[in-house]
Design an enzyme around this catalytic site. Structure first.
Site, PDB file in Angstrom:
ATOM      1  N   GLU A 378     -25.565 -97.535  60.139  1.00  0.00           N
ATOM      2  CA  GLU A 378     -24.307 -97.843  59.411  1.00  0.00           C
ATOM      3  C   GLU A 378     -23.747 -96.577  58.775  1.00  0.00           C
ATOM      4  OE1 GLU A 378     -22.509-100.785  58.147  1.00  0.00           O
ATOM      5  OE2 GLU A 378     -23.488-102.178  59.501  1.00  0.00           O
TER       6      GLU A 378
HETATM    7  C1  LIG Z   1     -32.149 -98.971  65.005  1.00  0.00           C
HETATM    8  C2  LIG Z   1     -30.710 -98.603  65.077  1.00  0.00           C
HETATM    9  C3  LIG Z   1     -29.757 -99.595  65.217  1.00  0.00           C
HETATM   10  C4  LIG Z   1     -28.408 -99.255  65.331  1.00  0.00           C
HETATM   11  N1  LIG Z   1     -27.473-100.237  65.540  1.00  0.00           N
HETATM   12  C5  LIG Z   1     -26.184 -99.894  65.802  1.00  0.00           C
HETATM   13  C6  LIG Z   1     -25.224-100.874  66.193  1.00  0.00           C
HETATM   14  O1  LIG Z   1     -25.532-102.070  66.273  1.00  0.00           O
HETATM   15  N2  LIG Z   1     -23.976-100.470  66.494  1.00  0.00           N
HETATM   16  C7  LIG Z   1     -23.597 -99.159  66.431  1.00  0.00           C
HETATM   17  O2  LIG Z   1     -22.443 -98.863  66.705  1.00  0.00           O
HETATM   18  N3  LIG Z   1     -24.476 -98.192  66.044  1.00  0.00           N
HETATM   19  C8  LIG Z   1     -25.768 -98.532  65.740  1.00  0.00           C
HETATM   20  N4  LIG Z   1     -26.683 -97.555  65.393  1.00  0.00           N
HETATM   21  C9  LIG Z   1     -26.256 -96.160  65.350  1.00  0.00           C
HETATM   22  C10 LIG Z   1     -26.321 -95.574  63.963  1.00  0.00           C
HETATM   23  O3  LIG Z   1     -25.309 -96.089  63.159  1.00  0.00           O
HETATM   24  C11 LIG Z   1     -26.264 -94.042  64.149  1.00  0.00           C
HETATM   25  O4  LIG Z   1     -27.472 -93.634  64.750  1.00  0.00           O
HETATM   26  C12 LIG Z   1     -26.094 -93.348  62.838  1.00  0.00           C
HETATM   27  O5  LIG Z   1     -24.827 -93.601  62.318  1.00  0.00           O
HETATM   28  C13 LIG Z   1     -26.276 -91.845  62.973  1.00  0.00           C
HETATM   29  O6  LIG Z   1     -25.524 -91.348  64.021  1.00  0.00           O
HETATM   30  P1  LIG Z   1     -26.197 -90.312  65.039  1.00  0.00           P
HETATM   31  O7  LIG Z   1     -27.481 -90.928  65.459  1.00  0.00           O
HETATM   32  O8  LIG Z   1     -25.186 -89.967  66.054  1.00  0.00           O
HETATM   33  O9  LIG Z   1     -26.541 -89.075  64.138  1.00  0.00           O
HETATM   34  P2  LIG Z   1     -25.623 -87.804  63.834  1.00  0.00           P
HETATM   35  O10 LIG Z   1     -24.267 -88.282  63.414  1.00  0.00           O
HETATM   36  O11 LIG Z   1     -25.752 -86.852  64.950  1.00  0.00           O
HETATM   37  O12 LIG Z   1     -26.347 -87.212  62.562  1.00  0.00           O
HETATM   38  C14 LIG Z   1     -27.533 -86.380  62.638  1.00  0.00           C
HETATM   39  C15 LIG Z   1     -27.817 -85.845  61.238  1.00  0.00           C
HETATM   40  O13 LIG Z   1     -26.729 -85.031  60.781  1.00  0.00           O
HETATM   41  C16 LIG Z   1     -26.236 -85.526  59.551  1.00  0.00           C
HETATM   42  N5  LIG Z   1     -24.776 -85.411  59.494  1.00  0.00           N
HETATM   43  C17 LIG Z   1     -23.880 -85.822  60.438  1.00  0.00           C
HETATM   44  N6  LIG Z   1     -22.622 -85.589  60.026  1.00  0.00           N
HETATM   45  C18 LIG Z   1     -22.718 -85.022  58.806  1.00  0.00           C
HETATM   46  C19 LIG Z   1     -21.768 -84.568  57.841  1.00  0.00           C
HETATM   47  N7  LIG Z   1     -20.450 -84.653  58.046  1.00  0.00           N
HETATM   48  N8  LIG Z   1     -22.231 -84.057  56.677  1.00  0.00           N
HETATM   49  C20 LIG Z   1     -23.558 -83.973  56.429  1.00  0.00           C
HETATM   50  N9  LIG Z   1     -24.498 -84.386  57.302  1.00  0.00           N
HETATM   51  C21 LIG Z   1     -24.090 -84.919  58.456  1.00  0.00           C
HETATM   52  C22 LIG Z   1     -26.655 -86.989  59.490  1.00  0.00           C
HETATM   53  O14 LIG Z   1     -26.765 -87.435  58.155  1.00  0.00           O
HETATM   54  C23 LIG Z   1     -27.993 -86.971  60.202  1.00  0.00           C
HETATM   55  O15 LIG Z   1     -28.996 -86.616  59.274  1.00  0.00           O
HETATM   56  C24 LIG Z   1     -28.022 -97.897  65.245  1.00  0.00           C
HETATM   57  C25 LIG Z   1     -28.998 -96.897  65.071  1.00  0.00           C
HETATM   58  C26 LIG Z   1     -30.326 -97.236  65.004  1.00  0.00           C
HETATM   59  C27 LIG Z   1     -31.346 -96.141  64.850  1.00  0.00           C
END
Ligand SMILES: Cc1cc2nc3c(=O)[nH]c(=O)nc-3n(C[C@H](O)[C@H](O)[C@H](O)COP(=O)(O)OP(=O)(O)OC[C@H]3O[C@@H](n4cnc5c(N)ncnc54)[C@H](O)[C@@H]3O)c2cc1C
Length: 392
Positions: A378
């Site tokens: 989220e």
């Molecule tokens: C079990 C699970 C269930 C999920 N269910 C859903 C779902 O039903 N629907 C859906 O759409 N998504 C879902 N997700 C996706 C989830 O919302 C994303 O994995 C999450 O938002 C992080 O995105 P990312 O993995 O691309 O990480 P990234 O955005 O690549 O982030 C990697 C790291 O960089 C940091 N970071 C990124 N941008 C910034 C910034 N601007 N400033 C500071 N730090 C930053 C983040 O905090 C994180 O620590 C799910 C994920 C998991 C693990």
């Protein structure tokens, strides 16, 4: 303890959820954590549906029970205290329902809400995240061109969707997918719209199932949309307002993630408290060693504080005298505080159980694994802090 902000109906629903959670969800959750079994999950889902837990906020004439957001937070705490994975699957179902209730037309609610709330319902899924990102609404807005690569185009009075969505909760099991896609890859989030896609639409495929650290009873899948056609009436709300609608639903759903974290933290605290009263070291129960006793007192304080934030966010969520930005900020704050709090509380619970806490003989290691994701999904907590800062 009786709290005047809860109605008798809210409390009755919480009690139904608590009994079901303790009797059915907790043992099934332990089993699913060891080895996932889609039939066992579906069986549990059907039982939850029969108790009315799927459609808590859905109006009665659409197959729900017409409860309040506060009832939802009371229920989610009970489910998560028993098994966080099941609570996560349920919360994504509620997320989809929130979007339909807040933005959908009456024809859309009539057609789709019973499919995801009634007694024979399948779960719903919300698809925002993409391989290169896109899960965080605000960052999608900031990031612009190329940020969403799932596209749609108009055809034969409807829309054709193409793209890949990652980490989709209930992916592969869902009867309904809400899919965020852009009309113009160069405009990214600014041209994003949301579509209601039935799960049996031709062109939908599972790209793979994630093998996760925790919440293993909740299936998370990569979903591929290959020339998936939906009729024109499956556009949710207006074109190009897709991100606004996701953000509206997050006023409920981020608070709900806070509620999941509170449920896990509560369960970890209760386990640690019981253990600390029984375990004797140095001639007395370990709770009488101040280092442990103070840890437990701090855990109790943190759980109570987190619960208050979740309830505050739920009460504000439908108070339209409060600006939408402030309601959104409160839900982000509840999510960040509770997930960080619960990570600390579950880690401390493992510590209090010592070597036994590190084994699968006790549930605290599962709580610690399960809770980690509440800091990530989220929108990860770093990004939430950006969202909060922008609204101060
Ligand atoms: C079990 C699970 C269930 C999920 N269910 C859903 C779902 O039903 N629907 C859906 O759409 N998504 C879902 N997700 C996706 C989830 O919302 C994303 O994995 C999450 O938002 C992080 O995105 P990312 O993995 O691309 O990480 P990234 O955005 O690549 O982030 C990697 C790291 O960089 C940091 N970071 C990124 N941008 C910034 C910034 N601007 N400033 C500071 N730090 C930053 C983040 O905090 C994180 O620590 C799910 C994920 C998991 C693990």
């Amino acid at each position: 303890m009786r709290d005047s902000c809860f109605s008798d109906e809210d409390l009755q629903m919480r009690d139904v959820a608590r009994e079901f959670a303790q009797k059915e969800i907790e043992p099934a959750g332990r089993q699913l954590d060891k080895s996932y079994d889609a039939d066992l999950f579906r069986d549990l889902w059907k039982k939850a549906a029969k108790l009315g837990l799927l459609g808590v906020m859905v109006p009665e004439h659409y197959g729900g029970v017409g409860g309040s957001p506060v009832a939802l937070t009371l229920i989610i705490e009970e489910l998560a205290a028993a098994d966080a994975g099941f609570a996560v699957s349920m919360s994504m179902n509620w997320f989809a329902q929130c979007m339909l209730i807040t933005v959908g037309s009456s024809a859309q609610m009539e057609a789709f809400l019973p499919m995801i709330s009634s007694s024979d319902a399948l779960p719903a899924a919300a698809c925002a995240t993409e391989p290169q990102g896109g899960s965080d609404v605000e960052s999608v807005r900031r990031c612009g061109p190329g940020c969403i690569s799932t596209t749609y185009r108009k055809k034969d009075g409807g829309f054709v969707i193409n793209g890949t969505k990652n980490f989709i909760t209930n992916g592969g099991l869902a009867g309904l997918y809400l899919v965020l896609a852009t009309a113009d890859i160069n405009a990214g989030g600014a041209a994003a719209s949301t579509f209601i896609v039935p799960g049996d639409s031709p062109g939908i495929a599972v790209g793979g199932i994630e093998d996760k650290m925790g919440i293993r009873s909740s299936q998370t899948a990569q979903m591929i949309f290959d020339d998936v056609f939906v009729p024109g009436e499956n556009l949710l709300g207006e074109e190009w307002l897709g991100l606004e609608y996701v953000e509206l639903a997050m006023i409920f759903s981020r608070g709900a993630v806070g509620g999941i974290a509170v449920g896990i933290a509560r369960a970890a605290f209760e386990e640690a408290l019981a253990y600390a009263r029984e375990r004797v070291q140095g001639g007395r129960p370990i709770i009488e060693h101040q280092g442990i006793g103070f840890m437990l007192a701090d855990m109790a304080i943190m759980v109570e504080a987190g619960r208050s934030m979740v309830h505050r966010s739920a009460l504000a969520s439908l108070d339209f005298d409060i600006e939408a930005d402030e309601r959104f900020r409160l839900s982000c704050m509840a999510k960040v505080f509770c997930s960080d709090m619960a990570m600390k509380v579950t880690t401390d619970a493992v510590q209090i159980l010592g070597g036994y806490g590190y084994t699968r003989d006790y549930p605290v290691e599962k709580y610690m694994r399960d809770v980690k994701v509440t800091q990530i999904f989220e929108g990860p907590n770093q990004v939430q802090r950006v969202d909060i800062l922008e609204r101060l």
